[in-house]
Write an enzyme that holds these catalytic residues in place. Sequence first.
Site, short mmCIF file in Angstrom:
data_model
loop_
_atom_site.label_atom_id
_atom_site.label_comp_id
_atom_site.label_asym_id
_atom_site.label_seq_id
_atom_site.Cartn_x
_atom_site.Cartn_y
_atom_site.Cartn_z
N LYS A 44 0.82 -1.25 0.02
CA LYS A 44 -0.08 -0.08 -0.11
C LYS A 44 0.84 1.11 0.09
O LYS A 44 2.07 1.38 0.22
CB LYS A 44 -1.02 -0.07 1.34
CG LYS A 44 -1.74 -1.20 1.19
CD LYS A 44 -2.98 -1.05 2.41
CE LYS A 44 -3.83 -2.03 2.31
NZ LYS A 44 -4.89 -1.83 3.60
N ARG A 67 -1.93 -14.40 4.24
CA ARG A 67 -2.77 -13.87 5.42
C ARG A 67 -1.60 -14.07 6.67
O ARG A 67 -1.67 -13.17 7.63
CB ARG A 67 -4.06 -14.33 5.78
CG ARG A 67 -5.02 -14.14 4.26
CD ARG A 67 -6.20 -13.18 4.42
NE ARG A 67 -6.70 -12.49 5.37
CZ ARG A 67 -6.95 -11.41 5.18
NH1 ARG A 67 -6.57 -10.62 3.84
NH2 ARG A 67 -7.31 -10.70 6.08
N ARG A 126 2.72 -6.68 8.91
CA ARG A 126 1.78 -5.49 9.52
C ARG A 126 2.39 -5.13 10.65
O ARG A 126 2.54 -3.87 11.31
CB ARG A 126 0.57 -5.87 9.50
CG ARG A 126 -0.46 -5.73 8.15
CD ARG A 126 -1.76 -6.09 8.17
NE ARG A 126 -2.39 -5.90 6.98
CZ ARG A 126 -3.55 -6.65 6.41
NH1 ARG A 126 -4.05 -7.61 7.22
NH2 ARG A 126 -4.00 -6.35 5.38
N ASN A 161 -2.26 0.01 6.85
CA ASN A 161 -1.66 -1.26 7.49
C ASN A 161 -0.80 -1.90 6.37
O ASN A 161 -0.49 -3.06 6.46
CB ASN A 161 -2.80 -1.86 7.97
CG ASN A 161 -3.77 -2.35 6.89
OD1 ASN A 161 -3.48 -2.24 5.67
ND2 ASN A 161 -4.66 -3.06 7.48
N HIS A 196 -2.11 -5.27 1.58
CA HIS A 196 -3.56 -6.12 1.41
C HIS A 196 -3.36 -7.39 1.17
O HIS A 196 -2.21 -7.82 0.36
CB HIS A 196 -4.29 -5.28 0.01
CG HIS A 196 -5.48 -6.03 -0.47
ND1 HIS A 196 -6.54 -5.82 0.21
CD2 HIS A 196 -5.69 -6.91 -1.45
CE1 HIS A 196 -7.61 -6.74 -0.51
NE2 HIS A 196 -6.91 -7.41 -1.51
#
Length: 141
Positions: free
Chosen positions: A10, A86, A103, A113, A116
Amino acid sequence: MNKRTFAIIKPDAVRNNYTGLIYDRILKANFTILGAKLIRMTKAQAEGFYAVHRERPFFTELTDFMSSGKCMVLALEKENAVAEWRKTIGATNPAEADAGTIRKDFATSLGENAVHGSDSDENAKLEISFFFSESELIANL
């Protein structure tokens, strides 16, 4: 189970010069990078990509943020890719993320954060196709 997932580094992480460090985490977690693009998402692209959240109170803030600067979109491959990615990135809220996750190490807040990750095999397919044509994805042969 799909072997592909979608990721975004991000704007906050790109701005903070974490792109290379996050790439390193991707490779160390044994993902194959099938495609990668450095882009500047338009507001319309961000709204389209996050349309599932349109009715949520954070939608405007999210789409403003995602169109605020450069980001890196990636198509990744690995066995059980969605769950493995994840696990690699950690909880959405960096304060709740496990030590050693992306993160935990690179995010600045819940809203910014760092990365994605697709939340299902179905969404991974949709998200990859939002930014990549199949001909742009390069598999190991």
